[in-house]
Design a protein around this motif. Structure first.
Motif, PDB file in Angstrom:
ATOM      1  N   PRO A 115       0.919  -1.092  -0.031  1.00  0.00           N
ATOM      2  CA  PRO A 115      -0.113  -0.158   0.084  1.00  0.00           C
ATOM      3  C   PRO A 115       0.868   1.231   0.075  1.00  0.00           C
ATOM      4  O   PRO A 115       2.021   1.172   0.639  1.00  0.00           O
ATOM      5  CB  PRO A 115      -0.687  -0.123   1.237  1.00  0.00           C
ATOM      6  CG  PRO A 115      -0.045  -1.238   2.178  1.00  0.00           C
ATOM      7  CD  PRO A 115       0.720  -1.920   1.255  1.00  0.00           C
ATOM      8  N   LYS A 116       0.538   2.173  -0.670  1.00  0.00           N
ATOM      9  CA  LYS A 116       0.951   3.793  -0.700  1.00  0.00           C
ATOM     10  C   LYS A 116       0.268   4.655   0.060  1.00  0.00           C
ATOM     11  O   LYS A 116      -1.074   4.656   0.115  1.00  0.00           O
ATOM     12  CB  LYS A 116       1.424   3.820  -1.996  1.00  0.00           C
ATOM     13  CG  LYS A 116       2.248   2.962  -2.932  1.00  0.00           C
ATOM     14  CD  LYS A 116       2.021   3.815  -4.319  1.00  0.00           C
ATOM     15  CE  LYS A 116       3.301   2.671  -5.022  1.00  0.00           C
ATOM     16  NZ  LYS A 116       3.532   3.087  -6.355  1.00  0.00           N
ATOM     17  N   ILE A 117       1.150   5.587   0.647  1.00  0.00           N
ATOM     18  CA  ILE A 117       0.685   6.690   1.746  1.00  0.00           C
ATOM     19  C   ILE A 117       1.249   7.970   1.279  1.00  0.00           C
ATOM     20  O   ILE A 117       2.517   8.011   0.778  1.00  0.00           O
ATOM     21  CB  ILE A 117       0.696   6.407   3.026  1.00  0.00           C
ATOM     22  CG1 ILE A 117       1.954   6.508   3.564  1.00  0.00           C
ATOM     23  CG2 ILE A 117      -0.173   5.220   3.547  1.00  0.00           C
ATOM     24  CD1 ILE A 117       2.350   6.363   5.087  1.00  0.00           C
ATOM     25  N   VAL A 175       4.170   1.163   2.246  1.00  0.00           N
ATOM     26  CA  VAL A 175       4.128   1.102   3.703  1.00  0.00           C
ATOM     27  C   VAL A 175       4.652  -0.340   3.937  1.00  0.00           C
ATOM     28  O   VAL A 175       3.991  -1.310   3.429  1.00  0.00           O
ATOM     29  CB  VAL A 175       3.083   1.090   4.051  1.00  0.00           C
ATOM     30  CG1 VAL A 175       3.009   0.762   5.533  1.00  0.00           C
ATOM     31  CG2 VAL A 175       2.532   2.784   3.961  1.00  0.00           C
ATOM     32  N   ALA A 176       5.873  -0.720   4.297  1.00  0.00           N
ATOM     33  CA  ALA A 176       6.398  -2.074   4.960  1.00  0.00           C
ATOM     34  C   ALA A 176       6.043  -2.310   6.400  1.00  0.00           C
ATOM     35  O   ALA A 176       6.576  -1.700   7.203  1.00  0.00           O
ATOM     36  CB  ALA A 176       7.530  -2.179   4.491  1.00  0.00           C
ATOM     37  N   MET A 182       9.998   4.232   0.691  1.00  0.00           N
ATOM     38  CA  MET A 182       9.376   3.116   1.736  1.00  0.00           C
ATOM     39  C   MET A 182       9.454   3.647   3.242  1.00  0.00           C
ATOM     40  O   MET A 182      10.645   3.996   3.749  1.00  0.00           O
ATOM     41  CB  MET A 182      10.173   1.747   1.573  1.00  0.00           C
ATOM     42  CG  MET A 182       9.611   0.582   1.932  1.00  0.00           C
ATOM     43  SD  MET A 182      10.343  -1.119   1.420  1.00  0.00           S
ATOM     44  CE  MET A 182       9.781  -1.104  -0.260  1.00  0.00           C
ATOM     45  N   LEU A 183       8.295   3.541   3.819  1.00  0.00           N
ATOM     46  CA  LEU A 183       7.898   3.680   5.154  1.00  0.00           C
ATOM     47  C   LEU A 183       7.980   2.315   5.785  1.00  0.00           C
ATOM     48  O   LEU A 183       7.050   1.284   5.671  1.00  0.00           O
ATOM     49  CB  LEU A 183       6.850   4.363   5.419  1.00  0.00           C
ATOM     50  CG  LEU A 183       6.693   4.688   6.917  1.00  0.00           C
ATOM     51  CD1 LEU A 183       7.577   5.703   7.305  1.00  0.00           C
ATOM     52  CD2 LEU A 183       5.387   5.514   7.141  1.00  0.00           C
ATOM     53  N   PHE A 184       8.943   1.814   6.813  1.00  0.00           N
ATOM     54  CA  PHE A 184       8.995   0.848   7.646  1.00  0.00           C
ATOM     55  C   PHE A 184       8.164   1.152   8.899  1.00  0.00           C
ATOM     56  O   PHE A 184       8.636   2.200   9.708  1.00  0.00           O
ATOM     57  CB  PHE A 184      10.277   0.443   8.040  1.00  0.00           C
ATOM     58  CG  PHE A 184      11.050  -0.174   6.826  1.00  0.00           C
ATOM     59  CD1 PHE A 184      11.309  -1.677   6.407  1.00  0.00           C
ATOM     60  CD2 PHE A 184      11.652   0.594   5.776  1.00  0.00           C
ATOM     61  CE1 PHE A 184      11.779  -2.039   5.295  1.00  0.00           C
ATOM     62  CE2 PHE A 184      12.253   0.268   4.623  1.00  0.00           C
ATOM     63  CZ  PHE A 184      12.593  -1.010   4.220  1.00  0.00           C
ATOM     64  N   VAL A 185       7.186   0.488   9.086  1.00  0.00           N
ATOM     65  CA  VAL A 185       6.483   0.732  10.758  1.00  0.00           C
ATOM     66  C   VAL A 185       7.033  -0.638  11.369  1.00  0.00           C
ATOM     67  O   VAL A 185       6.675  -1.710  11.123  1.00  0.00           O
ATOM     68  CB  VAL A 185       5.124   0.687  10.376  1.00  0.00           C
ATOM     69  CG1 VAL A 185       4.248   1.042  11.720  1.00  0.00           C
ATOM     70  CG2 VAL A 185       4.844   1.859   9.472  1.00  0.00           C
ATOM     71  N   PHE A 186       7.351  -0.352  12.502  1.00  0.00           N
ATOM     72  CA  PHE A 186       7.905  -1.592  13.215  1.00  0.00           C
ATOM     73  C   PHE A 186       6.823  -2.017  14.431  1.00  0.00           C
ATOM     74  O   PHE A 186       6.103  -0.919  14.900  1.00  0.00           O
ATOM     75  CB  PHE A 186       9.355  -1.138  14.184  1.00  0.00           C
ATOM     76  CG  PHE A 186      10.423  -1.046  13.190  1.00  0.00           C
ATOM     77  CD1 PHE A 186      10.743  -2.166  12.284  1.00  0.00           C
ATOM     78  CD2 PHE A 186      10.640   0.280  12.713  1.00  0.00           C
ATOM     79  CE1 PHE A 186      11.846  -1.949  11.432  1.00  0.00           C
ATOM     80  CE2 PHE A 186      11.734   0.556  11.585  1.00  0.00           C
ATOM     81  CZ  PHE A 186      12.346  -0.519  10.933  1.00  0.00           C
ATOM     82  N   THR A 225      -1.726   4.344   9.928  1.00  0.00           N
ATOM     83  CA  THR A 225      -0.568   3.690   9.254  1.00  0.00           C
ATOM     84  C   THR A 225       0.482   3.212  10.275  1.00  0.00           C
ATOM     85  O   THR A 225       1.203   2.623  10.105  1.00  0.00           O
ATOM     86  CB  THR A 225       0.375   4.790   8.349  1.00  0.00           C
ATOM     87  OG1 THR A 225      -0.701   5.227   7.246  1.00  0.00           O
ATOM     88  CG2 THR A 225       1.633   3.857   7.613  1.00  0.00           C
ATOM     89  N   LEU A 226       0.120   3.889  11.711  1.00  0.00           N
ATOM     90  CA  LEU A 226       1.421   3.504  12.624  1.00  0.00           C
ATOM     91  C   LEU A 226       1.340   2.354  13.364  1.00  0.00           C
ATOM     92  O   LEU A 226       2.091   2.060  14.262  1.00  0.00           O
ATOM     93  CB  LEU A 226       1.140   4.735  13.731  1.00  0.00           C
ATOM     94  CG  LEU A 226       1.346   6.184  13.081  1.00  0.00           C
ATOM     95  CD1 LEU A 226       1.261   7.264  14.350  1.00  0.00           C
ATOM     96  CD2 LEU A 226       2.744   6.073  12.759  1.00  0.00           C
ATOM     97  N   GLN A 227       0.332   1.246  12.996  1.00  0.00           N
ATOM     98  CA  GLN A 227       0.159   0.097  13.440  1.00  0.00           C
ATOM     99  C   GLN A 227       0.892  -1.173  12.733  1.00  0.00           C
ATOM    100  O   GLN A 227       0.335  -1.226  11.378  1.00  0.00           O
ATOM    101  CB  GLN A 227      -1.245  -0.369  13.746  1.00  0.00           C
ATOM    102  CG  GLN A 227      -1.785   0.514  14.632  1.00  0.00           C
ATOM    103  CD  GLN A 227      -1.338   0.439  16.061  1.00  0.00           C
ATOM    104  OE1 GLN A 227      -0.905  -0.654  16.631  1.00  0.00           O
ATOM    105  NE2 GLN A 227      -1.225   1.801  16.786  1.00  0.00           N
ATOM    106  N   ALA A 228       2.045  -1.535  13.145  1.00  0.00           N
ATOM    107  CA  ALA A 228       2.574  -2.757  12.700  1.00  0.00           C
ATOM    108  C   ALA A 228       1.683  -3.895  12.440  1.00  0.00           C
ATOM    109  O   ALA A 228       0.727  -4.156  13.468  1.00  0.00           O
ATOM    110  CB  ALA A 228       3.958  -3.109  13.208  1.00  0.00           C
TER     111      ALA A 228
END
Length: 163
Positions: A40-42, A55-56, A78-82, A158-161
């Motif tokens: 997905p893209k944001i 979004v990874a 690419m945004l990595f959300v941990f 988006t902040l939830q892995a």
């Protein structure tokens, strides 16, 4: 007659070993050359600059990351959300392009930016507890005067892995 049996056994063993070796090589090749699924893209806002980021946010997508990509758009990333805010580290295994990575906390505040050389095993870590990491083309942050202390505005959803 025993020599004939031994010769046939050696031939069968050679074919079996060769087949197993080729099978393992194919598996290793697939593992070394993973394909990233469509992510997905944001839109992320950094000061006056808009970024479109994939979004990874799963274990698999974070592990594959930017591997085997040959290019990245000018303001794409690419945004990595941990899963947790903690020291996060990145490396460039199987990555073909030089990148910057900005590590950020839960509020999107950039902790530090690291430059990463393609194809290296050098480890680049956050300087504090990071929930996010944004990978962009090399020198993207410096060219825009962005770095430590600046804030990435990321959609709350988006902040939830994920697992």
């Amino acid at each position: 007659m025993h020599f004939h049996r031994i010769k046939n056994s050696i031939s069968t063993l050679t074919v079996s070993v060769l087949g197993a070796t080729l099978g393992l090589a194919a598996c290793a090749s697939s593992a070394a050359d993973p394909a990233q699924a469509e992510l997905p893209k944001i839109e992320i806002q950094l000061e006056a600059t808009r970024v479109i980021a994939e979004v990874a946010n799963t274990d698999t997508s974070r592990q594959i990351g930017m591997m085997n990509r040959e290019s990245l758009g000018k303001d794409d990333g690419m945004l990595f959300v941990f899963k947790r805010s903690e020291t996060q580290c990145m490396w460039m295994k199987n990555t073909l392009i030089d990148l910057d990575v900005a590590f950020a906390d839960e509020s999107g505040k950039i902790l530090n930016v690291a430059q990463m050389k393609a194809g290296t095993a050098d480890i680049h870590c956050s300087k504090g507890n990071a929930k996010l990491a944004l990978e962009m083309n090399l020198n993207w942050f410096a060219r825009r005067g962005l770095g430590e202390g600046h804030v990435m505005r990321v959609p709350e959803s988006t902040l939830q892995a994920q697992q």
